[in-house]
Motif scaffolding. Sequence first.
Motif, PDB file in Angstrom:
ATOM      1  N   ILE A   6       0.862  -1.183   0.000  1.00 35.97           N
ATOM      2  CA  ILE A   6       0.000   0.000   0.000  1.00 35.97           C
ATOM      3  C   ILE A   6       0.895   1.229   0.000  1.00 35.97           C
ATOM      4  CG2 ILE A   6      -1.755   1.309   1.247  1.00 35.97           C
ATOM      5  CD1 ILE A   6      -2.872  -1.267   2.306  1.00 35.97           C
ATOM      6  N   GLY A   7       0.873   1.957  -1.116  1.00 35.83           N
ATOM      7  CA  GLY A   7       1.697   3.140  -1.267  1.00 35.83           C
ATOM      8  C   GLY A   7       0.926   4.410  -0.953  1.00 35.83           C
ATOM      9  N   ASN A   8       1.601   5.529  -1.081  1.00 36.22           N
ATOM     10  CA  ASN A   8       1.008   6.820  -0.732  1.00 36.22           C
ATOM     11  C   ASN A   8       0.247   7.434  -1.905  1.00 36.22           C
ATOM     12  OD1 ASN A   8       2.940   6.383   1.460  1.00 36.22           O
ATOM     13  ND2 ASN A   8       2.525   8.481   2.011  1.00 36.22           N
ATOM     14  N   TYR A   9      -0.706   8.257  -1.570  1.00 37.23           N
ATOM     15  CA  TYR A   9      -1.464   9.059  -2.530  1.00 37.23           C
ATOM     16  C   TYR A   9      -0.479   9.959  -3.271  1.00 37.23           C
ATOM     17  CZ  TYR A   9      -5.382  12.196  -3.901  1.00 37.23           C
ATOM     18  OH  TYR A   9      -6.332  12.933  -4.556  1.00 37.23           O
ATOM     19  N   GLN A  10      -0.447   9.844  -4.591  1.00 35.77           N
ATOM     20  CA  GLN A  10       0.600  10.507  -5.363  1.00 35.77           C
ATOM     21  C   GLN A  10       0.574  12.025  -5.257  1.00 35.77           C
ATOM     22  OE1 GLN A  10       0.041   8.620  -9.230  1.00 35.77           O
ATOM     23  NE2 GLN A  10       1.829   7.341  -8.894  1.00 35.77           N
ATOM     24  N   LEU A  11      -0.617  12.618  -5.114  1.00 37.83           N
ATOM     25  CA  LEU A  11      -0.690  14.073  -5.037  1.00 37.83           C
ATOM     26  C   LEU A  11      -0.135  14.616  -3.729  1.00 37.83           C
ATOM     27  CD1 LEU A  11      -4.149  14.896  -6.684  1.00 37.83           C
ATOM     28  CD2 LEU A  11      -1.884  14.822  -7.730  1.00 37.83           C
ATOM     29  N   ILE A  19       9.886   6.541  -2.885  1.00 39.50           N
ATOM     30  CA  ILE A  19      11.158   5.847  -3.116  1.00 39.50           C
ATOM     31  C   ILE A  19      11.187   4.527  -2.352  1.00 39.50           C
ATOM     32  CG2 ILE A  19      13.649   5.934  -2.659  1.00 39.50           C
ATOM     33  CD1 ILE A  19      13.491   8.962  -3.192  1.00 39.50           C
ATOM     34  N   PHE A  20      10.738   4.556  -1.098  1.00 39.66           N
ATOM     35  CA  PHE A  20      10.747   3.347  -0.273  1.00 39.66           C
ATOM     36  C   PHE A  20       9.850   2.267  -0.879  1.00 39.66           C
ATOM     37  CE2 PHE A  20       8.832   1.083   3.484  1.00 39.66           C
ATOM     38  CZ  PHE A  20       9.953   0.321   3.784  1.00 39.66           C
ATOM     39  N   CYS A  84       3.294   0.728   3.548  1.00 44.90           N
ATOM     40  CA  CYS A  84       4.664   1.240   3.472  1.00 44.90           C
ATOM     41  C   CYS A  84       4.913   2.485   4.316  1.00 44.90           C
ATOM     42  CB  CYS A  84       5.037   1.531   2.017  1.00 44.90           C
ATOM     43  SG  CYS A  84       4.949   0.070   0.959  1.00 44.90           S
ATOM     44  N   ASP A  85       3.860   3.142   4.762  1.00 41.44           N
ATOM     45  CA  ASP A  85       3.979   4.382   5.531  1.00 41.44           C
ATOM     46  C   ASP A  85       2.959   4.340   6.659  1.00 41.44           C
ATOM     47  OD1 ASP A  85       3.927   6.956   6.547  1.00 41.44           O
ATOM     48  OD2 ASP A  85       3.491   7.943   4.646  1.00 41.44           O
ATOM     49  N   GLN A  86       3.419   4.527   7.888  1.00 42.46           N
ATOM     50  CA  GLN A  86       2.518   4.448   9.042  1.00 42.46           C
ATOM     51  C   GLN A  86       1.349   5.430   8.953  1.00 42.46           C
ATOM     52  OE1 GLN A  86       5.582   5.936   9.336  1.00 42.46           O
ATOM     53  NE2 GLN A  86       4.830   8.013   9.721  1.00 42.46           N
ATOM     54  N   GLY A  87       1.495   6.475   8.152  1.00 42.79           N
ATOM     55  CA  GLY A  87       0.398   7.415   7.972  1.00 42.79           C
ATOM     56  C   GLY A  87      -0.821   6.786   7.314  1.00 42.79           C
ATOM     57  N   ASN A  88      -0.625   5.625   6.676  1.00 41.61           N
ATOM     58  CA  ASN A  88      -1.729   4.899   6.051  1.00 41.61           C
ATOM     59  C   ASN A  88      -2.245   3.751   6.917  1.00 41.61           C
ATOM     60  OD1 ASN A  88      -1.809   6.454   3.657  1.00 41.61           O
ATOM     61  ND2 ASN A  88      -0.035   5.356   2.870  1.00 41.61           N
ATOM     62  N   ASN A  97      -8.711 -10.454   7.976  1.00 43.00           N
ATOM     63  CA  ASN A  97      -7.781 -11.445   8.524  1.00 43.00           C
ATOM     64  C   ASN A  97      -6.499 -11.576   7.705  1.00 43.00           C
ATOM     65  OD1 ASN A  97      -9.432 -12.250  10.729  1.00 43.00           O
ATOM     66  ND2 ASN A  97     -10.705 -13.472   9.331  1.00 43.00           N
ATOM     67  N   THR A  98      -6.316 -10.725   6.718  1.00 41.80           N
ATOM     68  CA  THR A  98      -5.111 -10.818   5.894  1.00 41.80           C
ATOM     69  C   THR A  98      -3.881 -10.407   6.705  1.00 41.80           C
ATOM     70  OG1 THR A  98      -6.434 -10.177   3.969  1.00 41.80           O
ATOM     71  CG2 THR A  98      -4.036 -10.115   3.733  1.00 41.80           C
ATOM     72  N   PRO A  99      -2.858 -11.257   6.765  1.00 38.21           N
ATOM     73  CA  PRO A  99      -1.632 -10.883   7.492  1.00 38.21           C
ATOM     74  C   PRO A  99      -1.049  -9.587   6.933  1.00 38.21           C
ATOM     75  CG  PRO A  99      -1.575 -13.196   6.863  1.00 38.21           C
ATOM     76  CD  PRO A  99      -2.744 -12.589   6.153  1.00 38.21           C
ATOM     77  N   HIS A 100      -0.535  -8.738   7.816  1.00 37.42           N
ATOM     78  CA  HIS A 100      -0.025  -7.456   7.328  1.00 37.42           C
ATOM     79  C   HIS A 100       1.102  -6.915   8.204  1.00 37.42           C
ATOM     80  CE1 HIS A 100      -3.405  -6.452  10.064  1.00 37.42           C
ATOM     81  NE2 HIS A 100      -2.590  -5.489  10.467  1.00 37.42           N
ATOM     82  N   VAL A 101       1.870  -6.031   7.577  1.00 39.26           N
ATOM     83  CA  VAL A 101       3.016  -5.373   8.197  1.00 39.26           C
ATOM     84  C   VAL A 101       2.893  -3.883   7.922  1.00 39.26           C
ATOM     85  CG1 VAL A 101       5.529  -5.048   8.002  1.00 39.26           C
ATOM     86  CG2 VAL A 101       4.569  -7.362   7.984  1.00 39.26           C
ATOM     87  N   ILE A 102       3.248  -3.065   8.901  1.00 38.68           N
ATOM     88  CA  ILE A 102       3.316  -1.619   8.700  1.00 38.68           C
ATOM     89  C   ILE A 102       4.751  -1.171   8.948  1.00 38.68           C
ATOM     90  CG2 ILE A 102       2.545   0.663   9.484  1.00 38.68           C
ATOM     91  CD1 ILE A 102      -0.020  -0.607  10.463  1.00 38.68           C
ATOM     92  N   THR A 103       5.289  -0.365   8.041  1.00 38.91           N
ATOM     93  CA  THR A 103       6.576   0.273   8.315  1.00 38.91           C
ATOM     94  C   THR A 103       6.314   1.612   8.985  1.00 38.91           C
ATOM     95  OG1 THR A 103       7.761  -0.784   6.493  1.00 38.91           O
ATOM     96  CG2 THR A 103       8.681   1.257   7.340  1.00 38.91           C
ATOM     97  N   CYS A 104       6.901   1.788  10.158  1.00 38.48           N
ATOM     98  CA  CYS A 104       6.772   3.054  10.888  1.00 38.48           C
ATOM     99  C   CYS A 104       8.086   3.827  10.754  1.00 38.48           C
ATOM    100  CB  CYS A 104       6.430   2.811  12.358  1.00 38.48           C
ATOM    101  SG  CYS A 104       6.084   4.324  13.258  1.00 38.48           S
ATOM    102  N   HIS A 105       8.046   4.915  10.029  1.00 40.19           N
ATOM    103  CA  HIS A 105       9.239   5.735   9.803  1.00 40.19           C
ATOM    104  C   HIS A 105       9.457   6.707  10.961  1.00 40.19           C
ATOM    105  CE1 HIS A 105       9.629   4.286   5.630  1.00 40.19           C
ATOM    106  NE2 HIS A 105       8.315   4.189   5.709  1.00 40.19           N
ATOM    107  N   ASP A 106       8.373   7.255  11.456  1.00 41.39           N
ATOM    108  CA  ASP A 106       8.431   8.120  12.637  1.00 41.39           C
ATOM    109  C   ASP A 106       7.010   8.348  13.133  1.00 41.39           C
ATOM    110  OD1 ASP A 106       7.242  10.728  11.576  1.00 41.39           O
ATOM    111  OD2 ASP A 106       8.897  10.455  10.165  1.00 41.39           O
ATOM    112  N   LEU A 107       6.896   8.891  14.330  1.00 43.58           N
ATOM    113  CA  LEU A 107       5.590   9.224  14.895  1.00 43.58           C
ATOM    114  C   LEU A 107       5.459  10.732  15.126  1.00 43.58           C
ATOM    115  CD1 LEU A 107       4.822   6.390  17.505  1.00 43.58           C
ATOM    116  CD2 LEU A 107       4.057   6.608  15.136  1.00 43.58           C
ATOM    117  N   PHE A 108       6.152  11.529  14.324  1.00 46.43           N
ATOM    118  CA  PHE A 108       6.137  12.975  14.536  1.00 46.43           C
ATOM    119  C   PHE A 108       4.728  13.575  14.470  1.00 46.43           C
ATOM    120  CE2 PHE A 108      10.687  13.048  12.632  1.00 46.43           C
ATOM    121  CZ  PHE A 108      11.188  12.510  13.807  1.00 46.43           C
ATOM    122  N   PRO A 109       3.905  13.221  13.472  1.00 50.07           N
ATOM    123  CA  PRO A 109       2.554  13.806  13.447  1.00 50.07           C
ATOM    124  C   PRO A 109       1.731  13.426  14.678  1.00 50.07           C
ATOM    125  CG  PRO A 109       3.110  12.890  11.301  1.00 50.07           C
ATOM    126  CD  PRO A 109       4.166  12.413  12.260  1.00 50.07           C
TER     127      PRO A 109
END
Length: 381
Positions: A6-11, A19-20, A84-88, A97-109
């Motif tokens: 799951i990638g980020n909204y391009q706009l 990149i990640f 790919c981004d904790q913001g999502n 029930n789908t297995p999943h992973v979240i990459t957390c880059h930071d919790l600044f927000p």
Amino acid sequence: MKILLIGNYQLDAIQSMDIFASMLENYLTQLGHQVRIIRPNPWFGKMISSPNSLRKWLGYIDKFVFFPAQLRQALSWADIVHICDQGNAVYVKYLGNTPHVITCHDLFPIRSGLGEFPEYQTGWTGKQFQQMVMRGLNRAHKVACVSEQTKSDVLRLCSLSKSAVSVIPMGLNYPYTPMTAIESQPRLKALGIPQNCQFILHVGANHWYKNRLGVLSIFYQLILQLQKPEFYLVMVGKPMTDEMRQFIKMHNMTQKVIELIEIDNENLRAIYSVATALLFPSLYEGFGWPIIEAQACGCPVFTSNRSPMNEVGGEAAIYIEPDQPKETAEEIIRNLPTLKQMKSKGFINSQKFSAEKMISGYIKLYHQAINEKHDNKVKTI
């Protein structure tokens, strides 16, 4: 494996996250996995050409009204989902029930919404959204943090168990290596960097915690003390803010500061290879890619004596206090004669952060998430 990213909204144009996601797709595909990237389509967001508050709200329609249906359709194909981004993390509730992973880059927000940063205030709607992100994180199967500092923040602020949270450092996102003078000099000339000059380099965006105004303050102190006419500051990244331009004008540094906006990787490699040093005085970071990019090109690094910068730079960087311009300038001058000794240390340190090592960590985590989900399913039968 069939891996749905799951990638980020391009706009939203969050370049580092794009990149990640591309790194994951490319390396996982090379290893024989089936990979798909799914992201919200910018149907409504494209109705307004210039970024403004209305475009942001139209983007929310793309993200939270239309995308969930698109995501549900894709789930039946996947063995594992990687946000790919904790913001999502808001999308976790649609994963079932789908297995999943979240990459957390930071919790600044999230931290800003909780009032942990006096220097940056989050509005009411921002706080509501970050609460949604937090709820998603708390429901995650596995969270991979890019640094020990980020892991510490996750365990402090989230209700996840320690077994659900791990550290997978970022890998180099491009094959950065030293560029020869024969190849780099024409590039530097084309970019407007004077031939054979000494220059301090900064690479970064305009987020408040990047401390770009602090970079200018440090450089001003540096030229006051150094008194070398052929000494410059090269700032690579987003266009400078009005406040930065005013600082440069007020301190008569217009001829000393070179602005390079979003240059390509090969030009950046050329600059890293020739720069006197990288100055990276961030107040906070999730990881700090420019530290290892510079080291991989043989560029000495001055960075903040704060985590995760000192975690990433290891013994191969020189540490400064980012909010003390005069003292930092003195530290840079004190180390100028011996900077070449840092190059070999930098090469060795940057090798710890290979993309291959990062991908290996994620594959291992994918298997853990899938196996744990399978084991839990067996127990309930």
